[in-house]
Design a protein around this motif. Sequence first.
Motif: not given
Length: 69
Positions: A3-9
């Motif tokens: 499980t990986t968390t990314y930040q999207v703008q």
Amino acid sequence: MVTTTYQVQGMTCGHCVSAVSAEVGAIPGVDDVQVDLASGRVTVTSDNPLDTASVRAAVDEAGYDLVEE
Ligand SMILES: [Cu+2]
């Protein structure tokens, strides 16, 4: 499972969430995509660790930007 968390703008509504979910969900090996619209966090569950470049390309394809953490 990874499980990986990314930040999207740039996501502003439910349509943005579906677009990102669909593109990221289409990456081979991805099992689940959870998007939190308020924070812009996208949590991806996959069989193996994902190449950040392919996640970036998918987010780009949806029309948004992956923020470098
Ligand atoms: Cu939108």
